[in-house]
Write a protein that holds these residues in place. Structure first.
Motif, mmCIF file in Angstrom:
data_model
loop_
_atom_site.group_PDB
_atom_site.id
_atom_site.type_symbol
_atom_site.label_atom_id
_atom_site.label_comp_id
_atom_site.label_asym_id
_atom_site.label_seq_id
_atom_site.Cartn_x
_atom_site.Cartn_y
_atom_site.Cartn_z
ATOM 1 N N ARG A 119 1.884 4.718 8.827
ATOM 2 C CA ARG A 119 0.918 3.975 8.021
ATOM 3 C C ARG A 119 -0.511 4.360 8.371
ATOM 4 O O ARG A 119 -1.372 4.427 7.499
ATOM 5 C CB ARG A 119 1.130 2.474 8.259
ATOM 6 C CG ARG A 119 0.246 1.607 7.401
ATOM 7 C CD ARG A 119 1.042 0.682 6.541
ATOM 8 N NE ARG A 119 0.239 0.164 5.448
ATOM 9 C CZ ARG A 119 -0.309 -1.030 5.443
ATOM 10 N NH1 ARG A 119 -0.130 -1.852 6.461
ATOM 11 N NH2 ARG A 119 -1.031 -1.421 4.411
ATOM 12 N N TYR A 120 -0.776 4.581 9.630
ATOM 13 C CA TYR A 120 -2.175 4.772 10.044
ATOM 14 C C TYR A 120 -2.478 6.199 10.473
ATOM 15 O O TYR A 120 -3.628 6.563 10.598
ATOM 16 C CB TYR A 120 -2.531 3.787 11.162
ATOM 17 C CG TYR A 120 -2.426 2.355 10.719
ATOM 18 C CD1 TYR A 120 -3.368 1.834 9.827
ATOM 19 C CD2 TYR A 120 -1.391 1.537 11.140
ATOM 20 C CE1 TYR A 120 -3.265 0.526 9.385
ATOM 21 C CE2 TYR A 120 -1.291 0.239 10.701
ATOM 22 C CZ TYR A 120 -2.232 -0.271 9.820
ATOM 23 O OH TYR A 120 -2.134 -1.547 9.372
ATOM 24 N N GLY A 121 -1.424 6.976 10.705
ATOM 25 C CA GLY A 121 -1.663 8.347 11.104
ATOM 26 C C GLY A 121 -1.866 9.228 9.881
ATOM 27 O O GLY A 121 -1.825 8.760 8.757
ATOM 28 N N PRO A 122 -2.074 10.524 10.107
ATOM 29 C CA PRO A 122 -2.160 11.453 8.979
ATOM 30 C C PRO A 122 -0.806 11.485 8.269
ATOM 31 O O PRO A 122 0.215 11.154 8.877
ATOM 32 C CB PRO A 122 -2.459 12.801 9.639
ATOM 33 C CG PRO A 122 -2.738 12.517 11.061
ATOM 34 C CD PRO A 122 -2.201 11.185 11.392
ATOM 35 N N THR A 123 -0.824 11.895 6.993
ATOM 36 C CA THR A 123 0.402 11.890 6.191
ATOM 37 C C THR A 123 1.546 12.546 6.942
ATOM 38 O O THR A 123 1.432 13.668 7.414
ATOM 39 C CB THR A 123 0.163 12.641 4.875
ATOM 40 O OG1 THR A 123 -1.043 12.136 4.333
ATOM 41 C CG2 THR A 123 1.298 12.421 3.908
ATOM 42 N N HIS A 171 3.319 2.750 12.914
ATOM 43 C CA HIS A 171 1.925 3.116 13.143
ATOM 44 C C HIS A 171 1.644 4.552 12.724
ATOM 45 O O HIS A 171 0.646 4.836 12.079
ATOM 46 C CB HIS A 171 1.567 2.910 14.617
ATOM 47 C CG HIS A 171 1.216 1.487 14.924
ATOM 48 N ND1 HIS A 171 2.042 0.659 15.642
ATOM 49 C CD2 HIS A 171 0.150 0.733 14.572
ATOM 50 C CE1 HIS A 171 1.491 -0.551 15.733
ATOM 51 N NE2 HIS A 171 0.342 -0.533 15.093
ATOM 52 N N ASP A 172 2.583 5.443 13.092
ATOM 53 C CA ASP A 172 2.382 6.840 12.718
ATOM 54 C C ASP A 172 2.384 6.999 11.198
ATOM 55 O O ASP A 172 1.559 7.713 10.628
ATOM 56 C CB ASP A 172 3.487 7.716 13.323
ATOM 57 C CG ASP A 172 3.313 7.848 14.823
ATOM 58 O OD1 ASP A 172 2.233 7.436 15.308
ATOM 59 O OD2 ASP A 172 4.227 8.334 15.498
ATOM 60 N N GLY A 200 -3.840 -12.069 11.059
ATOM 61 C CA GLY A 200 -4.590 -11.231 11.980
ATOM 62 C C GLY A 200 -3.776 -10.749 13.151
ATOM 63 O O GLY A 200 -4.310 -10.157 14.077
ATOM 64 N N GLU A 201 -2.467 -10.972 13.116
ATOM 65 C CA GLU A 201 -1.635 -10.484 14.206
ATOM 66 C C GLU A 201 -1.257 -9.043 13.912
ATOM 67 O O GLU A 201 -0.686 -8.750 12.854
ATOM 68 C CB GLU A 201 -0.378 -11.340 14.329
ATOM 69 C CG GLU A 201 0.466 -10.963 15.538
ATOM 70 C CD GLU A 201 1.669 -11.888 15.687
ATOM 71 O OE1 GLU A 201 2.068 -12.140 16.821
ATOM 72 O OE2 GLU A 201 2.198 -12.360 14.664
ATOM 73 N N THR A 202 -1.563 -8.144 14.833
ATOM 74 C CA THR A 202 -1.268 -6.739 14.563
ATOM 75 C C THR A 202 0.217 -6.489 14.737
ATOM 76 O O THR A 202 0.933 -7.287 15.344
ATOM 77 C CB THR A 202 -2.037 -5.815 15.515
ATOM 78 O OG1 THR A 202 -1.605 -6.118 16.837
ATOM 79 C CG2 THR A 202 -3.523 -6.028 15.417
ATOM 80 N N ALA A 203 0.647 -5.358 14.202
ATOM 81 C CA ALA A 203 2.071 -5.005 14.273
ATOM 82 C C ALA A 203 2.516 -4.924 15.727
ATOM 83 O O ALA A 203 3.614 -5.329 16.082
ATOM 84 C CB ALA A 203 2.289 -3.668 13.572
ATOM 85 N N LYS A 204 1.647 -4.416 16.570
ATOM 86 C CA LYS A 204 2.004 -4.243 17.970
ATOM 87 C C LYS A 204 2.251 -5.595 18.640
ATOM 88 O O LYS A 204 3.235 -5.795 19.338
ATOM 89 C CB LYS A 204 0.869 -3.489 18.676
ATOM 90 C CG LYS A 204 1.318 -2.780 19.926
ATOM 91 C CD LYS A 204 0.216 -1.933 20.496
ATOM 92 C CE LYS A 204 0.188 -0.551 19.881
ATOM 93 N NZ LYS A 204 -0.869 0.296 20.437
ATOM 94 N N ARG A 205 1.335 -6.527 18.355
ATOM 95 C CA ARG A 205 1.496 -7.844 18.980
ATOM 96 C C ARG A 205 2.703 -8.570 18.408
ATOM 97 O O ARG A 205 3.414 -9.290 19.109
ATOM 98 C CB ARG A 205 0.227 -8.672 18.791
ATOM 99 C CG ARG A 205 -0.861 -8.269 19.786
ATOM 100 C CD ARG A 205 -1.999 -9.240 19.779
ATOM 101 N NE ARG A 205 -2.853 -9.055 18.612
ATOM 102 C CZ ARG A 205 -3.403 -10.060 17.942
ATOM 103 N NH1 ARG A 205 -3.175 -11.303 18.318
ATOM 104 N NH2 ARG A 205 -4.166 -9.818 16.918
ATOM 105 N N LYS A 226 0.830 -1.201 0.000
ATOM 106 C CA LYS A 226 0.000 0.000 0.000
ATOM 107 C C LYS A 226 0.859 1.242 0.000
ATOM 108 O O LYS A 226 0.574 2.213 -0.628
ATOM 109 C CB LYS A 226 -0.916 0.008 1.220
ATOM 110 C CG LYS A 226 -2.051 -0.964 1.090
ATOM 111 C CD LYS A 226 -3.085 -0.518 0.073
ATOM 112 C CE LYS A 226 -4.180 -1.548 -0.018
ATOM 113 N NZ LYS A 226 -4.682 -1.734 -1.340
#
Lengths: 321, 651
Positions: free
Chosen positions: B631-635, B628-629, B599-604, B578
């Motif tokens: 990929r999932y946070g704002p640009t 996390h910042d 289904g294992e999250t990055a954190k786990r 992505k």
């Protein structure tokens, strides 16, 4: 909208909002021991502007959770005990004829509060239930041709006792959908129970707890929760989950688009509570059982003993893109 | 149209791509298109771009219709027809330019790209050089890129577009090769390419006036290539017989009256060893076929030997042909020349070249015998002041007189012409043979290159008791021309005078390599016809190949290849990355050596990775946080930079 603007002015400070959430979590955690997950979820539910259904046996602290929430967040609280002879008017209120003034006067029911605890909601008749659920949905009630708005924020915590089967009317699936989340309290662990037994009376502690936030603050928090960033990658993940619930052979009825919306809203709210930079897959997974548990209908003859197990199975079968 | 509707500028990003694709496909046509079409193409492109850039409105329907009509008439006037490769491609090109002026939507751009593909293909109808193929691939890639560009995301780079286009072509390549190899070739094509009537014939033509051959000698173009089975004969024996000219009108030699010679049966007696070779003749649009003097047998279909031993095909050589031939360089011709034929070969226009005729008669009577006379004439060319030059002065009507007595400068055609006239004036039957002489050996490929500059004219004279035999008066003047070959002689003569030197060794080597490649390409790719295909099929193990078997093989191969490519693609498929953060995190996962669960999250996953104890906890934490910042946070470019650094330091 006007009100929103004022709220924004007063409570936009990110630090202030953060502090309120942290203090609320601490206060709640001090009263309800060992139930951090449930506390966080119910806070998220509140911030996502959803309603909460707690399903568990009596004596596990359902009422205490609801009361603490209202106390800590400074919301007006009303408890409605649902019984089989409860009438809609008992919830909404009635117009009473005042003879001295010669006119009808509306006597508001307990629903005109910011936080309602609908205790043992499955004991009442469907008619009474639907009066509550309609109010939840519409955020307003109509009595004698007059539409009256409910206060803001408006948050319903309903409890249901799964043990009692005789003489109850369990909420049908369509009604369950009105609740954003359904959680279970569960027994406290050994240490928490020991502290509960030896420590101070929880009721007294609750009385001593000072309200830390105002309803205005809560509205600001709700706005901030809506503004949490949701990335394409996360939407991909949510779509993959939703698709799986619809295609899996284990599940008869999958998540509806409204269910998917609920998942996004709850994930955002939880991410806000957890102070994440955006909604993470961990947030989705954390809210998934409470969002999907009461919305999914397992297919007959599956090996899953509880909705929680089914939801966990879904999470374990869908890869995070 | 009351109110002009401007463009919305939505095509601004993709229009340059479409224009580039169009330009690339038109370039091979440019040398053949009339200049006004090139100007119109350029003008329309600029016009359209300005319209898009300035948000102007497109020209009205009336204007466009008028322009289309004008261009159509223009093509009609220029070519006086609209069919054929030339006018066809001109029409295609100009209409593509006009289509630009009504390109409003993406759909119009698709039409333009379709036209571009047509233009690329139609260029192949005209010429197929060695470099045509790479150019074709490049232009198709450019068109593909323009195509992809229309549906591309905004942030896609040009490099990504090109690599996607190239990859798509690569997937299609095996199918194309299979179809090319197995699609049945038949001797008679389904359809014939209309040969451009405007195309001038190349090479030697059927008449010879002063200046004709010297014009040819400026051309480096390959006339034909020859591959000898054994050793390559010496340069002085390499006379490539083409056509024979018998009629002279005072200025021009021609081959009029085919009946003249046919009444005489000339017998050829071969001597010595046969020489076997294969000729690949470039298209000339003329019927003449060239072979080493004297041809004995040849494999080109529908080609016959004329009465004067010239080879003529029944149809013009419009495509490159290859044929095997056998020749004897040693031969003699015995002809019982009848009175009619004898007078035919002695005929000269009465009033022409009076000085030559007079001198010839004087020399003949002085010489005493025909043989002695021939010797004397050759000696005259050799000892008197005659110069071999590629740039002879103009001669006028009594060309031989002017040449022999005034200018004294000439090329092979002048000498051949003068020699023949002098022979005829002395009643010795003589004729002119046009063809090529010499040729350059490409030691790289082991073949002989005969170029247009090797065009040559020589004489045949008939002597009682000896028959026709070859005399090359040019050899008397410039023996180097015969012994070294045309180009070398030219450099030592004229070229040296101008201070030029022969091409350097490196350039020579390069040109020989290219020539070898070109020959192979012609032989194996362009020359892949029914015979070659048949051979190839048999070599592949197909018994008695016919078109049904080939078709079945082709269809089978195509189905198989599509299946294979699909399987390979399916195996290669990975969920698309992505964004960069995902790619970087995947690199981190690889470094941990652990396999993330479904289904294992990055954190786990990070927690699990830390529990192994082998990884530094703080870097795993910073990687997870940055991931996390990012990929999932704002640009957040900084988050990606942090992630990159953190993954990089992990080693």
């Amino acid at each position: 909208m006007q009100r929103g603007n004022i709220v924004e002015k007063l409570h936009t400070s990110e630090e202030a909002q953060r502090a309120v959430i942290e203090r609320a979590r601490d206060a709640l955690g001090g009263i309800i021991l060992g139930k951090n997950e449930q506390i966080t979820l119910s806070l998220a539910c509140l911030l996502a502007r959803g309603h909460l259904l707690i399903e568990d046996l009596p004596g596990l602290g359902k009422t205490m959770l609801a009361q603490s929430l209202s106390r800590v967040l400074g919301l007006s609280f009303q408890r409605i005990q649902f019984t089989s002879d409860l009438l809609p008017a008992d919830i909404i209120g009635v117009s009473v004829f005042r003879q001295n003034r010669g006119e009808f006067e509306f006597q508001p029911g307990p629903i005109f509060s910011q936080l309602i605890l609908a205790d043992e909601v499955n004991r009442a008749t469907p008619k009474a239930q639907s009066a509550l659920l309609e109010a939840m949905e519409e955020q307003q009630v109509s009595v004698d041709g007059t539409t009256r708005s409910l206060p803001e924020p408006f948050f319903v915590v309903a409890t249901q006792n799964p043990g009692d089967q005789i003489g109850t009317f369990p909420l049908p699936e369509s009604q369950l959908d009105r609740f954003l989340m359904r959680i279970q309290m569960g027994y406290p662990n050994e240490d928490s129970e020991r502290e509960l037994l030896t420590g101070a009376d929880r009721r007294l502690m609750l009385k001593d707890t000072e309200a830390d936030a105002s309803p205005e603050m809560l509205l600001a928090l709700q706005q901030s929760a809506t503004a949490v960033h949701v990335s394409d990658a996360l939407i991909d993940y949510i779509q993959a989950l939703v698709r799986h619930t619809r295609e899996s052979a284990d599940i008869e009825i999958g998540l509806s688009p409204r269910g998917a919306q609920a998942l996004v809203a709850a994930s955002k709210a939880l991410a806000f509570v957890e102070d994440h930079s955006g909604a993470y897959p961990d947030d989705v997974q954390a809210v998934f059982t409470s969002i999907a548990g009461h919305r999914l209908k397992p297919a007959g003859g599956t090996q899953f003993r509880s909705p929680a197990e089914l939801c966990q199975h879904v999470l374990d079968s869908v890869a995070i893109p | 149209m009351i109110q002009a509707r401007g463009t919305d500028g939505s095509l601004l990003s993709s229009l340059p791509w479409t224009m580039t694709a169009l330009a690339v496909s038109i370039v091979p046509h440019l040398p053949y298109l009339p200049i006004w079409i090139s100007i119109a193409l350029f003008g329309c492109t600029i016009w359209r771009y300005v319209i898009e850039k300035r948000r102007r409105s497109l020209p009205s329907v009336w204007l466009r219709g008028l322009l289309a009509l004008a261009c159509f008439l223009g093509v009609l006037v220029t070519y006086s027809t609209v069919s054929g490769v030339g006018p066809g491609s001109a029409l295609l090109a100009i209409m593509a330019a006009l289509k630009l002026l009504e390109t409003r939507k993406r759909r119009d751009q698709f039409v333009l790209l379709f036209i571009s593909i047509f233009l690329v293909m139609s260029a192949l109808l005209r010429e197929q050089y060695l470099w045509s193929f790479p150019y074709l691939v490049v232009s198709i890639i450019v068109i593909m890129a323009a195509w992809l560009r229309m549906s591309a995301a905004h942030d896609e780079t040009a490099r990504q577009t090109f690599s996607t286009g190239g990859r798509l072509l690569l997937y299609a390549a095996p199918l194309a090769v299979a179809m090319w190899i197995f699609f049945p070739r038949i001797a008679i094509p389904f359809w014939t390419v209309p040969i451009d009537t405007g195309t001038a014939t190349t090479g030697i033509s059927d008449s010879m006036s002063p200046g004709d051959v010297s014009k040819l000698s400026q051309s480096d173009a390959v006339a034909f290539r020859v591959k000898f089975e054994d050793t390559i004969p010496a340069a002085r024996d390499r006379y490539w017989r083409g056509l024979v000219l018998t009629v002279f009108n005072g200025r021009t030699w021609s081959m009029n009256d085919p009946f003249a010679g046919s009444r005489v049966h000339e017998t050829v007696t071969e001597k010595g060893d046969p020489i076997k070779y294969q000729v690949t003749l470039e298209p000339t649009h003329q019927p003449y076929v060239f072979a080493l003097d004297m041809p004995w047998s040849w494999t080109l279909e529908r080609t016959f030997m004329g009465p004067q031993q010239q080879l003529v095909s029944a149809r013009p050589i419009d495509q490159r042909v290859a044929y095997d031939a056998v020749s004897y360089t040693g031969f003699s011709t015995n002809a019982d020349l009848g009175n009619y034929a004898r007078s035919w070969y002695q005929r000269l226009p009465d009033a022409s070249n009076p000085r030559t005729q007079r001198v010839a008669k004087e020399m003949r009577s002085a010489a005493g015998s025909d043989n002695a006379y021939i010797e004397a004439v050759l000696r005259k060319f050799n000892t008197e002041e005659y110069f071999y030059t590629l740039e002879p002065p103009p001669l006028g009507n009594n060309s031989v007189d002017r040449f022999l007595f005034d200018t004294r400068r000439g090329f092979c055609e002048h000498y051949a012409s003068a020699f023949a006239v002098m022979m005829r004036a002395a009643d010795i039957p003589a004729r002119i043979v046009l063809g090529y002489q010499g040729g350059e050996v490409n030691s790289m490929a082991g073949h002989l290159i005969v170029r247009q500059s090797d065009a040559h004219a020589w004489n045949e004279v008939w002597i009682e008791g000896r028959g026709w035999y070859r005399i090359d008066p040019t050899a008397a003047v410039a023996p180097d021309r015969i012994d070294l070959g045309a180009s070398d002689a030219a450099f030592q003569g004229v070229g040296a005078a101008w201070g030029l030197s022969a091409p350097s060794q490196f350039l020579h080597q390069l040109s020989m390599t290219l020539d070898a490649l070109d020959a192979k390409w012609n032989d194996w790719v362009l020359g892949y016809g029914p015979d070659k295909q048949n051979d190839f099929m048999q070599r592949l193990g197909m018994h008695d190949p016919d078109w049904q078997k080939m078709m079945l093989t082709m269809i089978g191969l195509i189905v198989g290849l599509i299946g294979l490519i699909s399987v390979l693609l399916a195996l290669r498929y990975r969920p698309p990355a992505k964004d960069r953060a995902a790619i970087l995190f995947r690199r981190f996962i690889k470094k941990t050596g652990l396999e993330p669960g479904t289904g294992e999250t990055a954190k786990r996953f990070a927690r699990r990775a830390m529990q192994t104890g082998t990884l530094p906890a703080e870097s795993v934490e910073s990687i997870t946080a940055a991931y996390h910042d990012a990929r999932y946070g704002p640009t957040d470019e900084f988050a990606i930079a942090r992630l990159k650094r953190a993954v990089g330091t992990m080693g």
